[in-house]
Enzyme design. Sequence first.
Site, PDB file in Angstrom:
ATOM      1  N   ASP A 118       0.804  -1.268   0.122  1.00  0.00           N
ATOM      2  CA  ASP A 118       0.014  -0.105   0.176  1.00  0.00           C
ATOM      3  C   ASP A 118       0.738   1.166   0.151  1.00  0.00           C
ATOM      4  O   ASP A 118       0.297   2.445   0.159  1.00  0.00           O
ATOM      5  CB  ASP A 118      -1.131   0.330   1.216  1.00  0.00           C
ATOM      6  CG  ASP A 118      -2.106  -0.841   1.025  1.00  0.00           C
ATOM      7  OD1 ASP A 118      -2.570  -0.919  -0.100  1.00  0.00           O
ATOM      8  OD2 ASP A 118      -2.513  -1.466   1.829  1.00  0.00           O
ATOM      9  N   ASP A 179      -7.367  -4.772  -5.012  1.00  0.00           N
ATOM     10  CA  ASP A 179      -6.809  -3.460  -4.284  1.00  0.00           C
ATOM     11  C   ASP A 179      -5.509  -2.972  -4.945  1.00  0.00           C
ATOM     12  O   ASP A 179      -5.299  -1.810  -5.059  1.00  0.00           O
ATOM     13  CB  ASP A 179      -6.730  -3.454  -2.519  1.00  0.00           C
ATOM     14  CG  ASP A 179      -8.049  -4.363  -2.182  1.00  0.00           C
ATOM     15  OD1 ASP A 179      -8.348  -5.343  -2.542  1.00  0.00           O
ATOM     16  OD2 ASP A 179      -8.202  -4.007  -1.092  1.00  0.00           O
TER      17      ASP A 179
HETATM   18  N1  GLY Z   1      -7.122  -1.964   0.616  1.00  0.00           N
HETATM   19  C1  GLY Z   1      -7.925  -2.313   1.668  1.00  0.00           C
HETATM   20  C2  GLY Z   1      -9.327  -2.003   1.439  1.00  0.00           C
HETATM   21  O1  GLY Z   1      -9.802  -1.485   0.417  1.00  0.00           O
HETATM   22  O2  GLY Z   1     -10.190  -2.136   2.496  1.00  0.00           O
END
Ligand code: GLY
Length: 413
Positions: A118, A179
């Site tokens: 992330d 994601d």
């Molecule tokens: N990337 C984590 C979420 O969307 O909860």
Amino acid sequence: MRKSFITLFLGLAALNAIAAPATPDRRKMPRIVETALDFSLKQSLLMYDVVKDMPGALPNTAKNGELETSNSGGWTAGFFPGTLWYLYENSGREDVRAAAEAMTARMAPEQYNTNSHDVGFMIGCSYGNGFRLTGKEEYRNALINAAHSLATRFNPAVGCTRSWGSSPKRGWDFVVIIDNMMNLELLTVASALTGDPACREMAKTHANTTIRNHFRPDYSSFHVVNYNGKDGSVISRQTAQGLADDSSWARGQAWGLYGYTMMYRQTGEDRYLEQAVHIGQYLMNHPKLPKDKVPYWDFGAPASKTTPRDASAAAIMASAYIELSQFVEDGALSAKFLRLAEQILTSLSRKAYTAKLGKNAGYVLMHSTAHFPLGVYDAPLVYADYYYVEALMRYKRLLQGRPVVDACSAGVL
Ligand code: GLY
């Protein structure tokens, strides 16, 4: 008797407010956008006043009405600095710029973080917007450092960057979540900044692998694909935050829509536009998309008045649809995508989703779902606010006849 009648009436009024069809009148959009941006600025500055005195803290969500923060290592930590940058861009106010700079500075350690997929969210939203608006060398360097950190997670046998670590208990070897499409922007930006195509090639390989393995024939996506890290074969397809392995977790669909739209912008490759259009049509035509166009937390969940919504998914979709509408050559389809974005923005800007000033722990939007299986729903989320403000800014640019995304974040510096 009278009390229960009033309670029932108020209850139904609240439910009606959330379920009301969005009937946006395009002529009203400029006022909706200006009012929402003005409110977002006021609310975010109130939040900043609280957070600035909490050393190292960055907003995430709220629990029982109280602000919850993380340190810079939380995956959501870069969104508040990013929101402040957008609000500085809109207002031109030096105090807002100072707030954005102060919050961005808290993110500095994460440019060297190789333990998180992330880092694209963390550094892209904070330093990325800061660089876009100021051109500061320090911000440019942070983007490049962060991309190199993310690149250490790329596995050529799989053709993806790793999301979460392996887990023998869960049978996970090399796990990739939908994601992760969002973090590819950082890789493409770094290549544009350095002239070295290596990071962009990794991003393209990840996006291509994800087209092959994450999507179902109807263009909905699985949340998690568990790969064999040695040969890249798919071991299993699952969910972590959705209702079921074969369901459509709303935010995951939104990440895919945004991710492929962004990848088309960053590379010009038609296959990404085609993928984004397919996802966009899947979502737009989904029979369970509520009338106000703010999805339930999972498209497999019952379409009922008590099923939690996910305003964060709606905000991500609005921002993505605005950009996608600019790429689609079919005029009728482009208009439908833009219309859907307008409906979402109209809904989110109503009192059913927008908080009152000084309430909602300082967040702009209410009613997001972070993690339904863990019981985190009907909550404010910092990334719902970020993508909402981004979508408002994109729509405002459209009204001004400007490109919805700055050229300098489009990999063509
Ligand atoms: N990337 C984590 C979420 O969307 O909860």
